[in-house]
Design a protein around this motif. Structure first.
Motif, short mmCIF file in Angstrom:
data_model
loop_
_atom_site.label_atom_id
_atom_site.label_comp_id
_atom_site.label_asym_id
_atom_site.label_seq_id
_atom_site.Cartn_x
_atom_site.Cartn_y
_atom_site.Cartn_z
N THR A 82 0.83 -1.20 0.00
CA THR A 82 0.00 0.00 0.00
C THR A 82 0.86 1.25 0.00
N TRP A 83 1.93 1.24 0.82
CA TRP A 83 2.84 2.38 0.89
C TRP A 83 3.51 2.64 -0.46
N THR A 84 4.07 1.60 -1.04
CA THR A 84 4.78 1.77 -2.32
C THR A 84 3.81 2.19 -3.42
N ALA A 85 2.59 1.65 -3.38
CA ALA A 85 1.61 2.03 -4.40
C ALA A 85 1.20 3.48 -4.24
N ASN A 86 1.00 3.91 -3.01
CA ASN A 86 0.63 5.31 -2.78
C ASN A 86 1.73 6.27 -3.20
N LEU A 87 2.99 5.89 -2.92
CA LEU A 87 4.09 6.75 -3.33
C LEU A 87 4.20 6.81 -4.85
N GLY A 88 3.90 5.68 -5.48
CA GLY A 88 3.90 5.69 -6.95
C GLY A 88 2.84 6.62 -7.49
N LEU A 89 1.69 6.66 -6.86
CA LEU A 89 0.63 7.57 -7.28
C LEU A 89 1.02 9.03 -7.01
N LEU A 90 1.66 9.28 -5.85
CA LEU A 90 2.04 10.65 -5.52
C LEU A 90 3.15 11.17 -6.44
N SER A 91 4.00 10.26 -6.90
CA SER A 91 5.07 10.71 -7.80
C SER A 91 4.52 11.19 -9.15
N GLN A 92 3.28 10.75 -9.51
CA GLN A 92 2.65 11.18 -10.76
C GLN A 92 1.32 11.89 -10.48
N TYR A 126 10.88 13.42 -0.69
CA TYR A 126 11.32 14.29 -1.79
C TYR A 126 11.13 13.54 -3.11
N PHE A 127 10.18 14.01 -3.92
CA PHE A 127 9.92 13.44 -5.24
C PHE A 127 10.77 14.23 -6.24
N LYS A 128 11.89 13.64 -6.60
CA LYS A 128 12.89 14.37 -7.37
C LYS A 128 12.41 14.71 -8.77
N TYR A 159 21.61 21.68 -3.40
CA TYR A 159 22.29 20.50 -2.84
C TYR A 159 21.38 19.28 -2.97
N TRP A 160 20.10 19.44 -2.64
CA TRP A 160 19.18 18.31 -2.70
C TRP A 160 18.86 17.93 -4.15
N SER A 161 18.85 18.88 -5.01
CA SER A 161 18.59 18.55 -6.42
C SER A 161 19.72 17.73 -7.03
N ARG A 162 20.94 17.89 -6.50
CA ARG A 162 22.07 17.11 -6.99
C ARG A 162 22.23 15.79 -6.24
N GLN A 163 21.41 15.56 -5.24
CA GLN A 163 21.58 14.39 -4.39
C GLN A 163 21.30 13.10 -5.15
N ASN A 202 10.85 3.05 -5.88
CA ASN A 202 10.91 4.33 -6.59
C ASN A 202 12.27 4.98 -6.34
N LYS A 203 13.20 4.79 -7.23
CA LYS A 203 14.57 5.27 -7.02
C LYS A 203 14.68 6.78 -7.10
N GLU A 204 13.64 7.44 -7.59
CA GLU A 204 13.67 8.89 -7.65
C GLU A 204 12.90 9.52 -6.51
N VAL A 205 12.53 8.71 -5.51
CA VAL A 205 11.85 9.21 -4.31
C VAL A 205 12.78 8.98 -3.12
N TYR A 206 13.08 10.05 -2.41
CA TYR A 206 13.99 9.96 -1.28
C TYR A 206 13.25 10.31 0.01
N GLY A 207 13.59 9.58 1.04
CA GLY A 207 13.08 9.91 2.37
C GLY A 207 14.15 10.64 3.16
N ILE A 208 13.86 11.84 3.64
CA ILE A 208 14.81 12.65 4.41
C ILE A 208 14.29 12.74 5.83
N VAL A 209 14.93 12.00 6.72
CA VAL A 209 14.54 11.98 8.13
C VAL A 209 15.40 13.00 8.86
N MET A 210 14.75 14.01 9.44
CA MET A 210 15.46 15.04 10.19
C MET A 210 15.52 14.64 11.67
N LEU A 211 16.68 14.14 12.10
CA LEU A 211 16.88 13.75 13.49
C LEU A 211 17.34 14.95 14.30
N ASN A 212 16.80 15.08 15.50
CA ASN A 212 17.23 16.16 16.39
C ASN A 212 18.55 15.76 17.05
#
Length: 377
Positions: A82-92, A126-128, A159-163, A202-212
């Motif tokens: 469900t997660w991967t399918a939803n991310l696929g839909l959000l990427s498009q 981040y949907f690149k 920086y993130w666009s080149r990631q 989805n290799k063009e979708v990145y998860g950025i976890v901001m740890l305190n």
């Protein structure tokens, strides 16, 4: 005139021999205490070093477990169809207009960052290709996200666009100070440690976890104000509690290591999962202060004990030598006068009493003999 021998300062006199005997025992005991003190000081030093090593080892283990836990949580999400399918839909989403999955994805993200034990400030998707981000407050363009809401000079939008992740699944980036800068306000978000993962498939979708980063150090650090550093496998500084950047040793060949540089001790611990190097800097005074206090205390006690022992040795030697000197003086006078009460010691009192009687008898016999010799003459 009768010649008298000075027994008090003669090397073979009883007083000197008693003092030398007492001093030999005192020196033996003092040497034993000194060796014991040096041995214990070494053990105390080793124990203090071991305590610092164990503390850093526990800190490193806690960080390693936290990074692994965060990675496993994201892996669990990636295994959900469900997660991967939803991310696929959000990427498009601009083409398919499936905005109905936004609430579901936002709920999945909330399950991650709402856990207080994870110390996650935000989980940003981040949907690149689509050039936008999705996070707890909704969606925005990548440029707005990293120039306004999570602005940092170390991580500008380009920086993130080149990631790129390449073959890596997870990468921890150096901590940086982020700010939220909008038209009407600007507030600091603190020191955040970005953890970037690839959202499969989805290799063009990145998860950025901001740890305190500060909360992590508060939770897993030893609570001291000593400088603490985290370096990645390439030696890049990921986190530091000090503005000073020291010259750190390369411990690629060991897991745990410590060294003294100037007036500071550097303790190193390598993480087993990430390969990160955790460094704790402790002032040498903190390691040796307890040992120095013990050394001063034991030195004072040992000095006091030696001086007291010497004084008592002098006193007892004098007490033992005095009645003997009186006895010798009485024998030289060949008179019992003054020999009756030599000392309060029982044995000396008996000797004095017997010697007094012997001298009196001898005096009587000598007087009688002289009288009889006079009559014979």
């Amino acid at each position: 005139m009768r010649r008298r021998t000075d027994f008090k300062f003669a090397f073979n006199a009883l007083f000197v021999k008693l003092m030398l005997s007492f001093l030999s025992v005192i020196l033996l005991l003092a040497s034993f205490n000194l060796v014991s003190h040096l041995y214990l000081s070494k053990k105390v030093y080793q124990e203090m070093v071991r305590q610092n090593e164990l503390g850093l080892k526990q800190t490193a283990l806690s960080y390693e477990n936290h990074f692994r836990l965060t990675q496993n949580i994201i892996l669990t999400l990636n295994r959900s169809r469900t997660w991967t399918a939803n991310l696929g839909l959000l990427s498009q989403v601009r083409e398919n207009r499936r905005y109905d999955v936004v609430r579901e994805v936002k709920s999945d993200l909330a399950n991650v960052y709402s856990n207080p034990f994870l110390h996650i400030e935000n989980f940003i998707l981040y949907f690149k290709e689509a050039d936008y981000v999705f996070e707890k407050d909704g969606t925005s363009s990548m440029n707005d996200m990293f120039s306004k809401y999570y602005a940092s000079k170390e991580y500008p939008p380009d920086y993130w666009s080149r990631q790129t992740m390449g073959n890596q699944y997870m990468r921890v980036l150096p901590a940086a100070n982020f700010r939220e800068s909008t038209m009407n306000s600007s507030r600091p978000l603190g020191s955040l440690l970005p953890l970037v993962t690839q959202v499969l498939p989805n290799k063009e979708v990145y998860g950025i976890v901001m740890l305190n980063a500060r909360e992590l150090h508060t939770a897993y650090g030893d609570g001291s104000a000593s400088p603490f550093y985290i370096l990645d496998a390439d030696g890049v500084m990921l986190f530091s509690t000090s503005a000073d950047r020291p010259v750190l040793s390369d411990i690629s060949g060991s897991i745990s290591y410590h060294e003294q540089v100037g007036d500071q001790y550097y303790f190193y611990q390598k993480g087993g999962q990430t390969g990160f190097t955790y460094v704790q800097v402790t002032p040498a005074a903190a390691v040796t202060s307890g040992m120095r206090q013990m050394q001063l205390l034991l030195a004072a006690l040992l000095t006091a004990a030696v001086l007291t022992s010497i004084l008592f040795s002098l006193f007892f030697s004098y007490r033992l030598n005095r009645p003997l000197q009186r006895l010798i003086a009485a024998l030289e006078r060949k008179s019992g006068t003054g020999a009756g009460k030599l000392s309060s010691v029982k044995e000396f009192a008996i000797i004095g009493d017997r010697m007094s009687r012997i001298l009196e008898t001898n005096q009587f016999i000598q007087t009688d003999l002289e009288h009889k010799n006079s009559l014979v003459r």
